[in-house]
Design a protein around this motif. Structure first.
Motif, PDB file in Angstrom:
ATOM      1  N   LEU A  67      -6.650  -2.977 -15.682  1.00  0.00           N
ATOM      2  CA  LEU A  67      -5.892  -4.287 -15.609  1.00  0.00           C
ATOM      3  C   LEU A  67      -4.536  -4.403 -16.420  1.00  0.00           C
ATOM      4  CD1 LEU A  67      -8.756  -6.878 -16.575  1.00  0.00           C
ATOM      5  CD2 LEU A  67      -7.902  -6.353 -14.226  1.00  0.00           C
ATOM      6  N   ASP A  68      -4.565  -3.630 -17.469  1.00  0.00           N
ATOM      7  CA  ASP A  68      -3.390  -3.735 -18.461  1.00  0.00           C
ATOM      8  C   ASP A  68      -2.111  -2.705 -18.196  1.00  0.00           C
ATOM      9  OD1 ASP A  68      -4.296  -5.755 -19.999  1.00  0.00           O
ATOM     10  OD2 ASP A  68      -5.625  -4.283 -21.280  1.00  0.00           O
ATOM     11  N   ASN A  69      -2.774  -1.582 -17.476  1.00  0.00           N
ATOM     12  CA  ASN A  69      -1.593  -0.323 -17.110  1.00  0.00           C
ATOM     13  C   ASN A  69      -0.767  -0.890 -16.043  1.00  0.00           C
ATOM     14  OD1 ASN A  69      -0.269   1.833 -16.890  1.00  0.00           O
ATOM     15  ND2 ASN A  69      -2.247   3.304 -16.532  1.00  0.00           N
ATOM     16  N   TYR A  70       0.246  -1.986 -16.244  1.00  0.00           N
ATOM     17  CA  TYR A  70       1.003  -2.297 -15.423  1.00  0.00           C
ATOM     18  C   TYR A  70       2.032  -1.438 -14.736  1.00  0.00           C
ATOM     19  CZ  TYR A  70       4.924  -2.264 -18.743  1.00  0.00           C
ATOM     20  OH  TYR A  70       5.721  -1.756 -19.549  1.00  0.00           O
ATOM     21  N   GLN A  71       2.093  -0.017 -15.084  1.00  0.00           N
ATOM     22  CA  GLN A  71       3.243   0.823 -14.451  1.00  0.00           C
ATOM     23  C   GLN A  71       2.256   1.828 -13.628  1.00  0.00           C
ATOM     24  OE1 GLN A  71       4.334   2.372 -18.641  1.00  0.00           O
ATOM     25  NE2 GLN A  71       6.351   1.782 -18.198  1.00  0.00           N
ATOM     26  N   LYS A  72       1.069   1.742 -13.641  1.00  0.00           N
ATOM     27  CA  LYS A  72       0.264   2.450 -12.618  1.00  0.00           C
ATOM     28  C   LYS A  72      -0.669   1.730 -11.844  1.00  0.00           C
ATOM     29  CE  LYS A  72       0.981   6.584 -15.416  1.00  0.00           C
ATOM     30  NZ  LYS A  72       0.434   7.715 -16.212  1.00  0.00           N
ATOM     31  N   ASN A  73      -0.977   0.487 -12.173  1.00  0.00           N
ATOM     32  CA  ASN A  73      -2.380  -0.151 -11.573  1.00  0.00           C
ATOM     33  C   ASN A  73      -2.112  -0.658 -10.042  1.00  0.00           C
ATOM     34  OD1 ASN A  73      -0.808  -2.339 -12.357  1.00  0.00           O
ATOM     35  ND2 ASN A  73      -2.470  -3.325 -13.343  1.00  0.00           N
ATOM     36  N   MET A  74      -0.664  -0.690  -9.745  1.00  0.00           N
ATOM     37  CA  MET A  74      -0.403  -1.591  -8.647  1.00  0.00           C
ATOM     38  C   MET A  74       0.479  -0.518  -7.461  1.00  0.00           C
ATOM     39  SD  MET A  74      -1.828  -4.372  -8.996  1.00  0.00           S
ATOM     40  CE  MET A  74      -1.139  -5.072  -7.343  1.00  0.00           C
ATOM     41  N   ALA A  75       0.102  -0.865  -6.128  1.00  0.00           N
ATOM     42  CA  ALA A  75       0.960  -0.001  -5.223  1.00  0.00           C
ATOM     43  C   ALA A  75       1.046  -1.062  -3.907  1.00  0.00           C
ATOM     44  CB  ALA A  75       0.204   1.305  -4.726  1.00  0.00           C
ATOM     45  N   TRP A  76       2.047  -0.626  -3.122  1.00  0.00           N
ATOM     46  CA  TRP A  76       2.396  -1.320  -1.974  1.00  0.00           C
ATOM     47  C   TRP A  76       1.412  -0.767  -0.833  1.00  0.00           C
ATOM     48  CZ3 TRP A  76       5.705  -5.152  -2.516  1.00  0.00           C
ATOM     49  CH2 TRP A  76       6.653  -5.284  -3.572  1.00  0.00           C
ATOM     50  N   PRO A  77       0.899  -1.561   0.033  1.00  0.00           N
ATOM     51  CA  PRO A  77       0.190  -1.049   1.287  1.00  0.00           C
ATOM     52  C   PRO A  77       0.944  -0.179   2.191  1.00  0.00           C
ATOM     53  CG  PRO A  77       0.467  -3.684   1.502  1.00  0.00           C
ATOM     54  CD  PRO A  77       0.961  -2.905   0.258  1.00  0.00           C
ATOM     55  N   THR A  78       0.189   0.683   2.805  1.00  0.00           N
ATOM     56  CA  THR A  78       0.910   1.397   3.833  1.00  0.00           C
ATOM     57  C   THR A  78       0.687   0.876   5.400  1.00  0.00           C
ATOM     58  OG1 THR A  78       0.591   3.411   2.367  1.00  0.00           O
ATOM     59  CG2 THR A  78       0.940   3.780   4.625  1.00  0.00           C
ATOM     60  N   PRO A  79       1.552   0.728   5.806  1.00  0.00           N
ATOM     61  CA  PRO A  79       1.566   0.321   7.400  1.00  0.00           C
ATOM     62  C   PRO A  79       0.560   1.167   7.932  1.00  0.00           C
ATOM     63  CG  PRO A  79       3.657   0.171   6.879  1.00  0.00           C
ATOM     64  CD  PRO A  79       3.168   1.006   5.711  1.00  0.00           C
ATOM     65  N   THR A  80      -0.211   0.647   8.913  1.00  0.00           N
ATOM     66  CA  THR A  80      -1.161   1.219   9.966  1.00  0.00           C
ATOM     67  C   THR A  80      -0.695   1.071  11.234  1.00  0.00           C
ATOM     68  OG1 THR A  80      -2.776  -0.548   9.750  1.00  0.00           O
ATOM     69  CG2 THR A  80      -3.062   1.468   8.130  1.00  0.00           C
ATOM     70  N   SER A  81      -1.762   0.460  12.057  1.00  0.00           N
ATOM     71  CA  SER A  81      -1.242   0.056  13.596  1.00  0.00           C
ATOM     72  C   SER A  81      -1.639  -1.396  13.664  1.00  0.00           C
ATOM     73  CB  SER A  81      -2.314   0.873  14.564  1.00  0.00           C
ATOM     74  OG  SER A  81      -3.820   0.558  14.471  1.00  0.00           O
ATOM     75  N   GLY A  82      -1.010  -2.010  14.699  1.00  0.00           N
ATOM     76  CA  GLY A  82      -1.195  -3.470  15.117  1.00  0.00           C
ATOM     77  C   GLY A  82      -0.534  -4.444  14.118  1.00  0.00           C
ATOM     78  N   GLY A  83       0.507  -3.801  13.453  1.00  0.00           N
ATOM     79  CA  GLY A  83       1.171  -4.669  12.335  1.00  0.00           C
ATOM     80  C   GLY A  83       0.399  -4.732  11.115  1.00  0.00           C
TER      81      GLY A  83
END
Length: 352
Positions: free
Chosen positions: A216-232
């Protein structure tokens, strides 16, 4: 409007499968005119237990403090979110007007702040934020134009650019920049969005994939952006948790200063509290204080859109009207005009 209320509530109650179709709901706040819930040099994510390097405006639960851990926010005695069971904290840098006459600074009041909860199309199950999750988006040290200019949230296309300043006008086709300008010294230009660029609503998007192994606290490594797949759709890595795509919209009341400077299309007198004159360093922070059942109910069954999350039916805990003002640990200066920014941050960017 009353004649349409039953229809609206029926529409909002119809569950839309967030896996196949994106939905969203705007969370609004009950703020005292021109003010956040509290303001000052506090940032329990980046500067826990200490004075922050620059001033922030904070919304949300009353258990906000110099240090926030675990489910601390869930025990807040009040919140100014319109959903009673949201005791989260949301914060952004304050904005200041620098006098062209003598160089002193005056804080720009808040007009409004919204938190957009987007439940984007995905093959994942979108789940509530776990209590205490800390998220930071944007780069407080940035002073150069992003490579993309426009919002760019796709990790397969290079550098993420989560910030967008906009300039709403009555005429959406009006030029935002002087002739010959590419906008690089007047905001964050987006050729596909005529309303982008210089202006004082700012949007800061946050990533929506949480890695429980990072914590929860490791704000520099705990989040990422989702990767596009198919169908939007866009998905999180295996083993990660897909949480709502949050973006913070802040409208600073810059119109109060429209007669205090000459609008020449080349210079501007506004500066973020970290000393940034460009706006490239805009950023936003979030710590979850949601009751998980309440947020999951909203994720699974409400597509309120811009009408507001408070219009969602059958919200556990109900609604809230409290403005929930909080005393800051390190308050901003009380004088109307000050000689230095809080933290004595030097100016940087254009015209320096």
């Amino acid at each position: 409007m009353r004649a349409f209320t039953p229809y609206i509530l029926t529409a909002l109650a119809v569950g839309v499968n967030a896996k196949d179709q994106g939905t969203y709901a705007v969370l609004r706040f009950n703020n005292v005119g021109g003010q956040f819930s509290t303001q000052g040099q506090m940032d329990p994510i980046v500067s826990p237990g200490a004075k922050s390097s620059h001033s922030h405006g904070i919304m949300g639960g009353s258990n906000f403090n110099l240090t926030v851990t675990g489910d601390q926010l869930l025990h807040s005695h009040c919140t100014n979110a319109k959903i009673l069971n949201d005791k989260s904290n949301y914060w952004v840098p304050t904005l200041w007007f620098q006098s062209p006459v003598n160089g002193t600074f005056k804080k720009v009041p808040l007009f409004y702040m919204n938190a957009y909860y987007k439940f984007d199309a995905t093959n994942d199950k979108i789940k509530s934020f776990p209590p205490g999750l800390k998220i930071v988006s944007g780069d407080a040290a940035k002073r150069t134009p992003p490579k993309t200019g426009a919002i760019q949230l796709d990790p397969t296309k290079g550098e993420i650019q989560p910030v967008q300043w906009t300039c709403p006008t009555k005429d959406s086709n009006i030029a935002r920049y002087p002739a010959g300008s590419d906008g690089t010294k007047a905001g964050l230009p987006d050729p596909n969005n005529l309303g982008s660029g210089a202006g004082f609503p700012v949007d800061v998007h946050m990533p929506s994939c949480y890695n429980p192994k990072a914590g929860l606290d490791n704000y520099q490594k705990n989040m990422a952006w989702p990767t596009p797949t198919s169908g939007g759709k866009a998905d999180c890595p295996k083993g990660w948790i897909h949480v709502p795509h949050l973006f913070i919209e802040v409208y600073y009341d810059s119109l109060q200063f429209q007669n205090d400077w000459d609008v020449d299309g080349k210079t501007q007198p506004f500066v973020l509290s970290n000393g940034d004159r460009t706006g490239y360093s805009s950023h936003a922070d979030f710590i979850s204080g949601w009751d998980e059942k309440t947020l999951q109910t909203i994720i699974d069954g409400c597509d309120a859109g811009f009408t507001g999350m408070d219009k969602c039916p059958d919200i556990p805990g109900g609604l809230n009207t409290d403005t929930c003002q909080m005393k800051p640990a390190f308050p901003d200066p009380t004088g109307e005009w000050v000689k230095k920014l809080p933290g004595n941050n030097p100016l940087s960017g254009w015209g320096v």
